[in-house]
Design a protein around this motif. Structure first.
Motif, PDB file in Angstrom:
ATOM      1  N   UNK A 149     -44.382 -15.802 -85.839  1.00 34.27           N
ATOM      2  CA  UNK A 149     -44.484 -15.228 -84.654  1.00 34.27           C
ATOM      3  C   UNK A 149     -43.628 -13.992 -84.659  1.00 34.27           C
ATOM      4  N   UNK A 150     -43.905 -12.870 -83.841  1.00 31.86           N
ATOM      5  CA  UNK A 150     -43.147 -11.890 -83.868  1.00 31.86           C
ATOM      6  C   UNK A 150     -42.426 -11.519 -82.441  1.00 31.86           C
ATOM      7  N   UNK A 151     -41.294 -11.320 -82.304  1.00 33.65           N
ATOM      8  CA  UNK A 151     -40.557 -11.016 -81.197  1.00 33.65           C
ATOM      9  C   UNK A 151     -39.800 -12.214 -80.790  1.00 33.65           C
ATOM     10  N   UNK A 152     -38.515 -11.960 -80.869  1.00 32.06           N
ATOM     11  CA  UNK A 152     -37.209 -12.999 -80.854  1.00 32.06           C
ATOM     12  C   UNK A 152     -36.870 -12.754 -79.520  1.00 32.06           C
ATOM     13  N   UNK A 153     -37.354 -11.991 -78.774  1.00 32.82           N
ATOM     14  CA  UNK A 153     -36.534 -11.303 -77.384  1.00 32.82           C
ATOM     15  C   UNK A 153     -37.005 -12.571 -76.402  1.00 32.82           C
ATOM     16  N   UNK A 154     -36.861 -12.125 -75.281  1.00 32.45           N
ATOM     17  CA  UNK A 154     -37.113 -13.050 -74.124  1.00 32.45           C
ATOM     18  C   UNK A 154     -38.413 -13.449 -73.992  1.00 32.45           C
ATOM     19  N   UNK A 155     -39.597 -12.550 -74.366  1.00 29.85           N
ATOM     20  CA  UNK A 155     -40.895 -13.211 -74.449  1.00 29.85           C
ATOM     21  C   UNK A 155     -40.950 -14.173 -75.451  1.00 29.85           C
ATOM     22  N   UNK A 156     -40.709 -14.122 -76.594  1.00 24.89           N
ATOM     23  CA  UNK A 156     -40.705 -15.033 -77.681  1.00 24.89           C
ATOM     24  C   UNK A 156     -40.198 -16.344 -77.345  1.00 24.89           C
ATOM     25  N   UNK A 157     -38.833 -16.221 -76.920  1.00 29.85           N
ATOM     26  CA  UNK A 157     -37.961 -17.462 -76.575  1.00 29.85           C
ATOM     27  C   UNK A 157     -38.769 -18.234 -75.621  1.00 29.85           C
ATOM     28  N   UNK A 158     -39.039 -17.695 -74.374  1.00 28.44           N
ATOM     29  CA  UNK A 158     -39.656 -18.381 -73.626  1.00 28.44           C
ATOM     30  C   UNK A 158     -41.070 -18.991 -73.532  1.00 28.44           C
ATOM     31  N   UNK A 159     -41.880 -18.259 -74.579  1.00 26.65           N
ATOM     32  CA  UNK A 159     -43.180 -18.823 -74.754  1.00 26.65           C
ATOM     33  C   UNK A 159     -42.990 -19.891 -75.708  1.00 26.65           C
ATOM     34  N   UNK A 160     -42.377 -19.822 -76.586  1.00 19.17           N
ATOM     35  CA  UNK A 160     -42.251 -20.849 -77.597  1.00 19.17           C
ATOM     36  C   UNK A 160     -41.300 -21.911 -77.020  1.00 19.17           C
ATOM     37  N   UNK A 161     -40.727 -22.008 -76.111  1.00 23.64           N
ATOM     38  CA  UNK A 161     -39.926 -23.028 -75.491  1.00 23.64           C
ATOM     39  C   UNK A 161     -40.710 -23.936 -74.834  1.00 23.64           C
ATOM     40  N   UNK A 162     -41.630 -23.490 -74.154  1.00 24.67           N
ATOM     41  CA  UNK A 162     -42.736 -24.098 -73.222  1.00 24.67           C
ATOM     42  C   UNK A 162     -43.955 -24.694 -74.118  1.00 24.67           C
ATOM     43  N   UNK A 163     -43.942 -24.452 -75.350  1.00 28.62           N
ATOM     44  CA  UNK A 163     -44.981 -25.002 -76.298  1.00 28.62           C
ATOM     45  C   UNK A 163     -44.831 -26.093 -77.079  1.00 28.62           C
ATOM     46  N   UNK A 164     -45.625 -27.251 -77.294  1.00 32.57           N
ATOM     47  CA  UNK A 164     -45.330 -28.276 -77.907  1.00 32.57           C
ATOM     48  C   UNK A 164     -45.605 -28.115 -79.302  1.00 32.57           C
ATOM     49  N   UNK A 165     -46.090 -27.097 -79.928  1.00 30.60           N
ATOM     50  CA  UNK A 165     -46.419 -26.825 -81.075  1.00 30.60           C
ATOM     51  C   UNK A 165     -45.525 -25.684 -81.816  1.00 30.60           C
TER      52      UNK A 165
END
Ligand SMILES: [Zn+2]
Length: 434
Positions: free
Chosen positions: A345-361
């Protein structure tokens, strides 16, 4: 890129010392029992829930790789007020014990730096401000935005709760008061800034639990005849349109559209002047950037005020769209993995953190790159994905790169394509979510 350095915390009361998924259950019960709460904006209601994201972390709780303590997790529930139409969370909690200090570097992005100077120059020129005009910024961070206003001829002063950021601000010569902005703060501002010509809040207003109190304090601070209030918040209409669920965060108390913001300003003695301060391609991702003035001030509103996006939000349907957006992200990652392709992924800010947190994968992502060196060697909360320097793409190449901080897509693509072994495919998460 640190594009979510703006996502800073602003508030408030203690929460129970629960952790992980248990905290999630506790918070669900907590919020459900508060459903009959009054609206934090207009004091009326009723409030009805339209967004539910289970067991979500804080956007900034990135811990060192060897720190195995459980992150804060709680459901994110967003309600809409039947009376004023403002979307919001209920209750207040102090999330500060969960915050991890690291350096913010948002000003290093050329795009962000350009935006800040354009904002300063545009506010000055559009409203005829003369050299020596006074600007106060609430949540002034490291002072980068105020420095741009000073370059535009202003006398500037910041208010910022983080001592680390206050230090950075003073280092660049931007004076700042270390404080949260509360109604009492207005009286503590130095004499030359009372009243002020411009009061600025970028990605701060929606982090404050009492919007009406904040607007009342803003009126006290501003010159009644020529004051200008400049606000930047995330645009809820765009969040919904793009299914950008990662912008629902524990740190946000309120979510605004141009219409609900214009009406709240009206109730607090302001008149909305424009929703079109800068063209969209010069604004940050998903930005609702407005200027307003005290009702009797000498500024004129735009002849064409664009405030009708509200009609686009289908509160009954959105949860289904949100769930199918997350499912689309998971399906994309699983397809790539099934084809034997490596993914980062690219982007360890809020968008990346929250997007990844909701994903099962998200566990399938090898790492997430970010230009913010303060995040390197840390792990995103809940998803556990490690944050790495962009050079990791050369050392441990991947086939596919999902960009979460899509607002910087052009800069990221340019930087990534220069690397040996650059990914074959660079895709914005927005294109997968739809
Ligand atoms: Zn309301």
């Amino acid at each position: 890129m640190g594009n979510d350095a703006e996502e800073r915390l602003a508030g408030a009361l203690p929460i129970p010392e629960t952790e992980g998924r248990e905290a999630s259950a506790a918070m669900t019960e907590h919020t459900a029992s508060k459903q009959s709460c009054r609206c934090r904006v207009c004091g009326s209601g009723p409030l009805s829930r339209w967004v539910h994201l289970p067991a979500m972390p804080l956007t900034e709780e990135l811990r060192p790789l060897d720190d195995r303590s459980a992150p804060f997790l709680a459901d994110i529930d967003v309600y809409v007020c039947a009376d004023c139409g403002v979307s919001q969370t209920v209750g207040e909690r102090d999330l500060s014990p969960y915050y991890v200090d690291y350096g913010y570097t948002v000003g290093q992005s050329p795009f962000a730096a350009r935006f800040m100077q354009r904002l300063a120059d545009t506010v000055r020129d559009r409203y005829g401000l003369q050299p020596g005009f006074t600007v106060i910024e609430i949540g002034s961070g490291d002072g980068a935005q105020l420095e741009c206003f000073r370059r535009a001829g202003a006398d500037v002063y910041g208010v910022e709760p983080s001592s680390e950021l206050c230090r950075a601000s003073r280092q660049r010569g931007v004076p700042v008061m270390e404080a949260l902005f509360e109604p009492e703060t207005a009286a503590l501002l130095p004499e030359p800034f009372r009243p002020a010509d411009v009061l600025l809040m970028t990605y701060t207003f929606d982090h404050l639990p009492d919007p009406a109190g904040t607007l009342a304090a803003a009126r006290d601070v501003l010159h009644p005849g020529k004051g200008l209030l400049v606000l930047e918040v995330h645009d809820l209409a765009r969040i919904v349109e793009r299914r950008e669920y990662c912008l629902f965060e524990h740190e946000h108390y309120t979510y605004w559209t141009a219409r609900t913001l214009g009406e709240a300003l009206g109730r607090s003695g302001f008149r909305l002047l424009t929703t079109d301060l800068l063209p969209e391609n010069e604004r940050r991702g998903n930005s609702l950037l407005i200027a307003a003035a005290p009702t009797d001030a000498a500024h004129s509103p735009d002849r064409l005020l664009l405030v009708d996006e509200e009609a686009q939000i289908d509160y009954d349907e959105f949860q289904r769209e949100l769930d199918s957006g997350i499912a689309a992200l998971d399906a994309f990652v699983e397809r790539e993995a099934a084809a034997g392709r490596r993914i980062a992924g690219y982007g360890g800010g809020g968008r990346g953190v929250m997007t990844m947190a909701a994903m099962a994968s998200s566990w399938r992502l090898a790492y997430v790159c970010d230009a913010n060196t303060g995040l390197h060697g840390r792990r995103a909360p809940k998803s556990g994905v490690p944050v790495a320097d962009i050079s990791r793409l050369a050392q441990q190449p991947v086939d596919t790169l999902i960009v979460f901080s899509y607002g910087y897509m052009d800069e990221i693509r340019e930087a990534v394509m220069k690397l040996p072994g650059a990914p074959n495919r660079i895709v914005s998460m927005l294109d997968i979510l739809k």
